[in-house]
Design an enzyme around this catalytic site. Structure first.
Site, PDB file in Angstrom:
ATOM      1  CG  ASP A  73      -2.057  -1.011   1.069  1.00 57.12           C
ATOM      2  OD1 ASP A  73      -2.162  -1.633  -0.009  1.00 57.12           O
ATOM      3  OD2 ASP A  73      -2.824  -1.186   2.031  1.00 57.12           O
ATOM      4  N   GLY A  74       2.016   1.211   0.655  1.00 59.86           N
ATOM      5  CA  GLY A  74       2.920   2.361   0.661  1.00 59.86           C
ATOM      6  C   GLY A  74       3.383   2.715  -0.745  1.00 59.86           C
ATOM      7  CG  ASN A 148      -3.622   5.830   3.556  1.00 62.31           C
ATOM      8  OD1 ASN A 148      -4.498   5.426   2.797  1.00 62.31           O
ATOM      9  ND2 ASN A 148      -2.731   5.038   4.095  1.00 62.31           N
ATOM     10  CD  GLU A 149      -2.526   8.461   7.333  1.00 56.10           C
ATOM     11  OE1 GLU A 149      -1.324   8.457   6.989  1.00 56.10           O
ATOM     12  OE2 GLU A 149      -3.262   7.461   7.278  1.00 56.10           O
ATOM     13  CG  LEU A 193      -7.987  -0.099  12.243  1.00 53.12           C
ATOM     14  CD1 LEU A 193      -9.437  -0.021  12.706  1.00 53.12           C
ATOM     15  CD2 LEU A 193      -7.838  -1.141  11.146  1.00 53.12           C
TER      16      LEU A 193
END
Length: 293
Positions: A73-74, A148-149, A193
């Protein structure tokens, strides 16, 4: 058809998958353009000649049908910095660990390519966060977005920081914590999460505000509509703090005002029909499995 291929760095254990992917694409008469640094990493290991390369956002255009990423994912988070608003769908091949975004398994490369050629897939759009600061931080631009964030956190102190937070210009609260995360649905299965934030379905039109180790136990994660404009500033005993956009980090101070909102573009992810988000959740989080043995 022309596709881009991106990897963060070459790992010898990935050689077999790179060779397989390049071989399959060549046999299907698909033109491949590889990110320059990734190509340099494997060029001496893999016998594949006359490969074109790209090195920046400007090298990609609408002649590319897809971007294949090879990693975890990175790797996809890094690939977004090349794609930005180009609307090139990403096909993520997972040679990493979790793989919530990179959901094509490394032993399914041939099947995935066939599905793509036969149009047996869905395009899932992922929301992106846009960040603006006042005053402007030059080193943050033009990569002032996150898939993502966006998070703020303490830097050179063990003390808590205070994050004064406003939603659509209305004061929400001052978080006394190690920091604050604003997560997209995509990022809800990541850092947020791990800090107790909720899992949000990728297509939900929501963001999550998740405090990092808050002093007040009543400071709980909050889900907000994705059209909300979030403003905040940070203060604490030290005058420097960290602002993170996915894995890109800049230093800010208490004089800087930060605005986060939904970007005017989204990321397009290719979902092979057999690997849905719910299936990935069950597999990666071991839902429904008896792990007591």
């Amino acid at each position: 058809m022309k596709v881009a291929l991106y990897g963060q760095f070459y790992k010898p254990e990935d050689k077999i998958y790179i060779e397989e992917l390049l071989s399959i694409l060549t046999k299907k008469n698909i033109s491949v353009v590889v990110e320059q640094n990734f190509y340099k990493g494997f060029s001496s290991e893999i016998n594949q000649k006359n490969i074109d390369t790209f090195s920046c956002y400007e090298d990609l255009d609408n002649s590319f049908s897809y971007m294949f990423t090879l990693g975890g994912d990175g790797t996809i988070l890094r690939a977004v910095t090349y794609i930005r608003d180009k609307n090139i769908p990403i096909v993520g091949i997972n040679t990493g660990r979790l793989g919530f975004l990179a959901n094509v398994q490394k032993d399914e490369i041939d099947v995935a390519v066939d599905f793509i050629l036969e149009k047996k897939y869905k395009i899932k759009e992922r929301s992106v966060l846009h960040v603006a600061t006042n005053p402007i931080i030059p080193e943050m631009h033009p990569l002032n977005f996150a898939l993502n964030e966006v998070s703020v956190s303490r830097k050179n102190t063990a003390s808590m920081i205070t994050v004064d937070t406003y939603l659509d210009n209305e004061y929400l609260t001052s978080y006394w914590a190690d920091g604050l995360i604003i997560a997209t649905p995509t990022g809800s299965t990541g850092y947020s999460l791990s800090c107790g934030g909720p899992i949000i379905a990728p297509t939900a039109k929501s963001f999550a505000l998740t405090p990092i180790a808050p002093h007040n136990l009543s400071a709980r994660p909050m889900v907000i509509p994705d059209e909300t404009i979030i403003d905040f500033n940070v203060k604490g005993r030290e005058d420097e703090f960290l602002l993170s956009l996915d894995s890109r980090i800049v230093t800010i101070n208490s004089a800087i005002k930060i605005e986060v909102k939904k970007a005017d573009f989204s990321l397009k992810m290719v979902q092979i029909s057999e690997q849905t988000f719910l299936k990935t959740l069950r597999e990666k989080l071991l839902w429904g499995q008896d792990t007591r043995n």
